[in-house]
Enzyme design. Structure first.
Site, PDB file in Angstrom:
ATOM      1  N   HIS A  90      20.432  53.069 -36.742  1.00 17.00           N
ATOM      2  CA  HIS A  90      19.933  52.922 -35.669  1.00 17.00           C
ATOM      3  C   HIS A  90      18.811  51.888 -35.210  1.00 17.00           C
ATOM      4  CE1 HIS A  90      22.984  55.966 -34.668  1.00 17.00           C
ATOM      5  NE2 HIS A  90      22.410  56.792 -35.326  1.00 17.00           N
TER       6      HIS A  90
ATOM      7  N   ILE B 110      11.050  49.153 -23.105  1.00 13.84           N
ATOM      8  CA  ILE B 110      12.155  48.731 -21.675  1.00 13.84           C
ATOM      9  C   ILE B 110      13.209  49.296 -21.476  1.00 13.84           C
ATOM     10  CG2 ILE B 110      13.513  46.642 -22.373  1.00 13.84           C
ATOM     11  CD1 ILE B 110      11.485  45.983 -19.810  1.00 13.84           C
TER      12      ILE B 110
ATOM     13  N   HIS C 197       9.095  49.464 -36.101  1.00  9.94           N
ATOM     14  CA  HIS C 197       8.071  50.055 -34.901  1.00  9.94           C
ATOM     15  C   HIS C 197       8.164  51.276 -34.974  1.00  9.94           C
ATOM     16  CE1 HIS C 197      12.863  48.978 -34.059  1.00  9.94           C
ATOM     17  NE2 HIS C 197      12.446  49.669 -32.921  1.00  9.94           N
ATOM     18  N   PHE C 198       7.809  51.972 -34.356  1.00 10.92           N
ATOM     19  CA  PHE C 198       7.787  53.044 -33.913  1.00 10.92           C
ATOM     20  C   PHE C 198       7.269  53.843 -32.402  1.00 10.92           C
ATOM     21  CE2 PHE C 198       5.596  54.652 -38.118  1.00 10.92           C
ATOM     22  CZ  PHE C 198       5.432  53.761 -38.346  1.00 10.92           C
ATOM     23  N   HIS C 199       9.038  54.510 -32.266  1.00 10.53           N
ATOM     24  CA  HIS C 199       8.992  54.834 -30.782  1.00 10.53           C
ATOM     25  C   HIS C 199       8.397  56.107 -30.830  1.00 10.53           C
ATOM     26  CE1 HIS C 199      13.219  53.189 -30.064  1.00 10.53           C
ATOM     27  NE2 HIS C 199      13.075  52.907 -31.423  1.00 10.53           N
TER      28      HIS C 199
ATOM     29  N   ASN D 225      13.364  53.739 -36.829  1.00 11.41           N
ATOM     30  CA  ASN D 225      14.157  53.455 -37.815  1.00 11.41           C
ATOM     31  C   ASN D 225      14.403  51.596 -38.452  1.00 11.41           C
ATOM     32  OD1 ASN D 225      15.507  55.380 -35.610  1.00 11.41           O
ATOM     33  ND2 ASN D 225      16.151  54.048 -34.090  1.00 11.41           N
TER      34      ASN D 225
END
Ligand code: 5GP
Length: 137
Positions: free
Chosen positions: A92, A31, A99-101, A86
């Site tokens: 951070h 988002i 979760h993986f960005h 993270n």
């Protein structure tokens, strides 16, 4: 583990832009993207940190992550990207559900990284190696 915003996304209570889903994995647009196409890939399994994840969830994410990266690159035209994961607030992490960005690098848009590297000396490496290998057994 306490509820996080990602539980509400997984249950559909909070809407999200679905990129991909299967029985074990859900992926959706971040988002607050760092760049166009910034996507989050999460296990349906409720775990705060990567090291807590079951082998089954880890394998399911590993199976699909490169495919999601390819799709994000194809859709955005980006050639370069970072995968960021993270663990812990000092590292951070803001949402305590694994979760993986996937963050495309598009011009100056993308992940900024501080990388204060130094040289690894044998006196540090050898005891560390022993300890890490012992912990893997
Ligand atoms: P972290 O800092 O924990 O690695 O990153 C959490 C990410 O989740 C942030 O990039 C943030 O923008 C994203 N995020 C937080 N809340 C929501 C939400 O309600 N919907 C979506 N799509 N992303 C969210």
């Amino acid at each position: 583990m306490p509820d996080t915003i990602f539980d509400q996304i997984l249950s559909g209570q909070i809407p999200s832009y679905t990129v991909y889903e299967d029985e074990q994995v859900y992926a959706f647009l971040d988002i607050h993207p760092l760049s166009p196409g910034h996507t989050l890939v999460i296990p349906r399994e409720r775990r705060a940190f990567l090291h807590e994840l079951s082998d089954e969830s880890a394998a399911a994410i590993g199976r699909v992550l490169p495919r999601i990266c390819r799709a994000v690159l194809a859709a955005t035209g980006a050639e370069h990207y970072n995968v960021l994961q993270n663990n812990g607030a000092p590292a951070h992490q803001a949402v305590f559900h694994v979760h993986f960005h996937v963050i495309p690098r598009i011009g100056d848009a993308g992940l900024g990284i501080g990388w204060p590297a130094r040289r690894l000396e044998a006196a540090e490496a050898e005891p560390l190696l022993g300890a890490i290998r012992a912990a893997l057994d």
